[in-house]
Design an enzyme around this catalytic site. Sequence first.
Site, PDB file in Angstrom:
ATOM      1  N   ASP A  49    -150.941   4.411 -61.700  1.00  0.00           N
ATOM      2  CA  ASP A  49    -150.258   4.462 -60.390  1.00  0.00           C
ATOM      3  C   ASP A  49    -150.655   5.687 -59.577  1.00  0.00           C
ATOM      4  OD1 ASP A  49    -148.719   6.104 -62.080  1.00  0.00           O
ATOM      5  OD2 ASP A  49    -146.780   5.309 -61.415  1.00  0.00           O
ATOM      6  N   ALA A 135    -137.357   7.643 -73.283  1.00  0.00           N
ATOM      7  CA  ALA A 135    -138.099   6.800 -74.219  1.00  0.00           C
ATOM      8  C   ALA A 135    -139.241   6.049 -73.541  1.00  0.00           C
ATOM      9  CB  ALA A 135    -137.147   5.802 -74.879  1.00  0.00           C
ATOM     10  N   GLY A 136    -139.494   6.343 -72.261  1.00  0.00           N
ATOM     11  CA  GLY A 136    -140.566   5.639 -71.552  1.00  0.00           C
ATOM     12  C   GLY A 136    -140.102   4.333 -70.933  1.00  0.00           C
ATOM     13  N   LEU A 137    -138.767   4.146 -70.820  1.00  0.00           N
ATOM     14  CA  LEU A 137    -138.235   2.904 -70.237  1.00  0.00           C
ATOM     15  C   LEU A 137    -137.694   3.152 -68.821  1.00  0.00           C
ATOM     16  CD1 LEU A 137    -136.465   1.506 -73.435  1.00  0.00           C
ATOM     17  CD2 LEU A 137    -138.761   1.005 -72.579  1.00  0.00           C
ATOM     18  N   SER A 138    -138.039   4.302 -68.295  1.00  0.00           N
ATOM     19  CA  SER A 138    -137.734   4.642 -66.900  1.00  0.00           C
ATOM     20  C   SER A 138    -136.248   4.758 -66.586  1.00  0.00           C
ATOM     21  CB  SER A 138    -138.388   3.620 -65.971  1.00  0.00           C
ATOM     22  OG  SER A 138    -138.688   4.248 -64.779  1.00  0.00           O
ATOM     23  N   SER A 139    -135.567   5.513 -67.421  1.00  0.00           N
ATOM     24  CA  SER A 139    -134.150   5.760 -67.122  1.00  0.00           C
ATOM     25  C   SER A 139    -134.003   6.515 -65.808  1.00  0.00           C
ATOM     26  CB  SER A 139    -133.493   6.526 -68.277  1.00  0.00           C
ATOM     27  OG  SER A 139    -134.223   7.692 -68.563  1.00  0.00           O
ATOM     28  N   GLU A 172    -136.861  11.964 -56.665  1.00  0.00           N
ATOM     29  CA  GLU A 172    -137.488  12.466 -57.905  1.00  0.00           C
ATOM     30  C   GLU A 172    -138.546  13.511 -57.591  1.00  0.00           C
ATOM     31  OE1 GLU A 172    -138.329  10.792 -61.739  1.00  0.00           O
ATOM     32  OE2 GLU A 172    -137.865   8.814 -60.916  1.00  0.00           O
ATOM     33  N   ASP A 184    -142.563   3.208 -61.169  1.00  0.00           N
ATOM     34  CA  ASP A 184    -141.240   2.993 -61.759  1.00  0.00           C
ATOM     35  C   ASP A 184    -140.172   2.564 -60.744  1.00  0.00           C
ATOM     36  OD1 ASP A 184    -142.539   3.655 -64.049  1.00  0.00           O
ATOM     37  OD2 ASP A 184    -141.718   5.654 -64.208  1.00  0.00           O
TER      38      ASP A 184
HETATM   39  C1  GLA Z   1    -144.586   7.595 -66.307  1.00  0.00           C
HETATM   40  C2  GLA Z   1    -144.585   7.782 -64.801  1.00  0.00           C
HETATM   41  C3  GLA Z   1    -145.180   6.565 -64.107  1.00  0.00           C
HETATM   42  C4  GLA Z   1    -146.549   6.232 -64.684  1.00  0.00           C
HETATM   43  C5  GLA Z   1    -146.464   6.134 -66.210  1.00  0.00           C
HETATM   44  C6  GLA Z   1    -147.817   5.942 -66.866  1.00  0.00           C
HETATM   45  O1  GLA Z   1    -143.734   6.568 -66.678  1.00  0.00           O
HETATM   46  O2  GLA Z   1    -143.265   7.969 -64.339  1.00  0.00           O
HETATM   47  O3  GLA Z   1    -145.257   6.831 -62.717  1.00  0.00           O
HETATM   48  O4  GLA Z   1    -147.495   7.170 -64.280  1.00  0.00           O
HETATM   49  O5  GLA Z   1    -145.888   7.304 -66.768  1.00  0.00           O
HETATM   50  O6  GLA Z   1    -148.347   4.680 -66.574  1.00  0.00           O
END
Ligand code: GLA
Length: 399
Positions: A49, A135-139, A172, A184
């Site tokens: 992104d 955890a990489g789930l975009s909280s 953010e 995200d």
């Molecule tokens: C995080 C960032 C996203 C993206 C991913 C990797 O989640 O918030 O904008 O860059 O890493 O794909």
Amino acid sequence: MTIRAAPSDPTREALAQHARAFATAFGPGERPRTFFSPGRVNLMGAHLDYNGGPVMPTAIDRGTFFAARPRADRRLRLASASEAKGCELDLDGPPLERRGKWADYPAGVIELLRRKLPRAGGLDVLFGGNLAVGAGLSSSASICVGTAFVLDRMWGLGLSALDRVNVALAAEREFVGVQCGIMDPHAVGLARAGQLLWLDCKDGTSQHLPLDPARVAIAVADTGVRRELAQGAFNERVTQARAAFEALAPVSPGATCLRDVPLAVFEAERGKLEPLLRRRAEHVLHEVARTFLARRALESGDLALFGQQMFAAHSSLRELYDVSCEELDVLVDAAADSGGVFGARLTGAGFGGCVVMLIDRKQTASVADHVARRFESRFKRRPPIEVFGGDAGPREIFE
Ligand code: GLA
């Protein structure tokens, strides 16, 4: 005749519980309005992104809960069902300041939106949810886009879905201070149930692509690894990718971001690039090609080909982008030899967190068992593995 109970709706039930917790936090009175905002997984387009490439995320049926009630004065009180240290703001007083706590995310959104309605009334808001944090789930996008949605509804601002996405992103970046990409908040704010979002991060255009829930399940296995310095390491990747683009830009006429650099140009120039930047650029440019291929595979119903791109993405994230870790690799390898997984890769930024798996729906239970056992035999603990449903994006949930 057998009468079956209506299927339960876990989100609705959890929000009813959240409304009760609201009364404990803020005292009795009128029932609060309740809202839900999902998290997301990213299936293709890893670290693209902020390089202007295409991404393929989808929203999940886990996310942030909100309960909100108007106040008679112009105070805003924010509290969390699980975290200490909320915050308070007088809408007639000075702006909030960043404190390095969870409340910075909604506070950033509030600071941007209060300017749109100088006479906005006060609110009490309780936050909570069922999404693993960090955890990489975009909280973070879940809470920011969700807060924009709640304020839009409570204050009657008349924002569009894209307005809410942009406010969340600005909060953010400007208030919390994270140089996050655009994926995200778009994945959360433009979500449609059962569909992947195709987002071109160069021009911001998007389409929805169907994913057949009868054929595939999306499951997530959590390594439990949370790296303290992940934010700094993420920002470092952003800087390195920018440096790689700057090195390639003079030989790529018309290119405005790394995604624009033709693969042939990169191959011709690779010997001249510093090794670290070469590896970063190689990941990005091949991931762009893989993501376009994955889209074509999805559109022609070829889930095996789609899944191969996910596995290839993970290898590249491990070998070239250096954002994987042993726990993530063990989960992806276990998924690959489980016999029932189309594709698997780390989701989010990496450095720990979760692996997302695209599973043949009929084999969900056996795959989860196999992956959990393999992880357990190596790390002596079982990883949480959950199957997620899709989600339709931020909304009010009525009783
Ligand atoms: C995080 C960032 C996203 C993206 C991913 C990797 O989640 O918030 O904008 O860059 O890493 O794909």
